[in-house]
Write an enzyme that holds these catalytic residues in place. Structure first.
Site, PDB file in Angstrom:
ATOM      1  N   CYS A 104      16.738 -53.928  24.731  1.00 48.64           N
ATOM      2  CA  CYS A 104      16.729 -52.474  24.883  1.00 48.64           C
ATOM      3  C   CYS A 104      15.877 -51.791  23.833  1.00 48.64           C
ATOM      4  O   CYS A 104      15.463 -50.653  24.017  1.00 48.64           O
ATOM      5  CB  CYS A 104      18.153 -51.921  24.834  1.00 48.64           C
ATOM      6  SG  CYS A 104      18.963 -52.122  23.231  1.00 48.64           S
ATOM      7  N   CYS A 164      13.123 -44.857  28.220  1.00 46.44           N
ATOM      8  CA  CYS A 164      14.511 -44.436  28.426  1.00 46.44           C
ATOM      9  C   CYS A 164      15.399 -45.008  27.332  1.00 46.44           C
ATOM     10  O   CYS A 164      16.229 -44.301  26.745  1.00 46.44           O
ATOM     11  CB  CYS A 164      14.990 -44.903  29.796  1.00 46.44           C
ATOM     12  SG  CYS A 164      16.663 -44.342  30.219  1.00 46.44           S
ATOM     13  N   CYS A 165      15.214 -46.308  27.023  1.00 46.63           N
ATOM     14  CA  CYS A 165      16.011 -46.930  25.968  1.00 46.63           C
ATOM     15  C   CYS A 165      15.730 -46.292  24.609  1.00 46.63           C
ATOM     16  O   CYS A 165      16.642 -46.145  23.793  1.00 46.63           O
ATOM     17  CB  CYS A 165      15.703 -48.423  25.898  1.00 46.63           C
ATOM     18  SG  CYS A 165      16.408 -49.420  27.228  1.00 46.63           S
ATOM     19  N   CYS A 202      20.135 -50.342  35.130  1.00 46.84           N
ATOM     20  CA  CYS A 202      19.282 -51.454  34.702  1.00 46.84           C
ATOM     21  C   CYS A 202      20.045 -52.772  34.559  1.00 46.84           C
ATOM     22  O   CYS A 202      19.568 -53.695  33.899  1.00 46.84           O
ATOM     23  CB  CYS A 202      18.597 -51.104  33.384  1.00 46.84           C
ATOM     24  SG  CYS A 202      17.504 -49.671  33.487  1.00 46.84           S
TER      25      CYS A 202
END
Length: 276
Positions: free
Chosen positions: A253, A142-143, A230
């Site tokens: 991240c 996702c990051c 998060c």
């Protein structure tokens, strides 16, 4: 009509041909970072930033800001020197609404005139995070989609980036230098960490001295603020970044360290490779 004489001498007597060479080496090397760290040893942070920015010591610069709990300090320092310096903000689509409101407040308050909002590629989102829930089972992926790729693309236009990282934030950030080289993409780009040695007390003093607004979530127990899914509250005495990706073996991240490549991506020509 002007005539051009042709040299009819034998080729053997002509000067050797000069071959064109393309310098494919990095713009900056570790030696450059060492030199600047030595040059500014003991120098006040604000004075260092004035010199670096005004004298163009590291070329074209941009600051990468999350507009998080402590971002106002560095943004204020830079706005005092050059309010038109590019400010890169990664709009992941997952931020707290308070962060977006705080961003707008600081931009107006500090007179920043060059906010650049970076967004994830729509095709990447459609193919690899269509339901928007990748954070729940693959936070690294996702990051990478929402932060690493958009920033890597944007930084191609700059010789260096300024970060707000501080050594006290976590064990993985201790010992940060003020100047380092990001060699992840072979560009030899500078990475500046002006607040590397600052303490929480120093930051709080700067906030008070310059009457800077605090992030509204900080008072609610969020000393480090990222994307809403998060980011968790932190208990007193805990590592300030312990609320990030709670329950996962993850501390960054990906824009400052490697992340796990996304699985299953086809024909991406290396787009899923970690770049920071």
């Amino acid at each position: 009509m002007k005539q051009t004489e042709v040299n009819a001498q034998p080729a053997a007597s002509a000067a050797p041909r000069q071959r064109d060479r393309i310098d494919a080496g990095p713009r900056f090397t570790e030696r450059d970072a060492i030199r600047l760290n030595n040059m500014f040893r003991g120098t006040d942070t604000a004075e260092m930033m004035r010199t670096v920015i005004r004298d163009g010591l590291v070329g074209d610069l941009a600051i990468v800001s999350s507009f998080g709990a402590e971002s106002a300090v560095l943004l204020h320092m830079i706005a005092s020197v050059d309010p038109s310096l590019p400010v890169l903000f990664l709009d992941t689509g997952k931020h707290f609404p308070e962060t977006l409101a705080y961003r707008d407040t600081l931009v107006e308050r500090l007179g920043l005139t060059n906010l650049i909002v970076l967004s994830p590629d729509a095709e990447d989102l459609e193919k690899q995070d269509a339901n928007g829930l990748r954070w729940s089972y693959d936070p690294d992926g996702c990051c990478e989609i929402r932060k690493v790729r958009p920033l890597a693309k944007a930084l191609l236009a700059y010789d260096g980036s300024i970060t707000g990282r501080k050594g006290f934030q976590s064990a993985t950030r201790q010992g940060l230098p003020r100047f380092e080289i990001d060699t992840s993409d072979a560009q030899g780009r500078f990475k500046l960490n002006p607040l590397a040695s600052w303490t929480k007390e120093m930051l709080d003093s700067y906030f008070a001295e310059h009457d800077l607004p605090r992030h509204p979530l900080e008072a609610q127990g969020y000393p480090s603020i990222g994307c809403a899914p998060c980011t968790s509250k932190v208990a007193p005495g805990e590592d300030p970044r312990s609320g990030r990706w709670k329950g996962w073996d993850k501390t960054e991240c990906g824009i400052h360290s490697e992340v796990t490549p996304l699985p299953g991506a086809q024909d991406d020509n290396g787009a899923n490779d970690p770049v920071f």
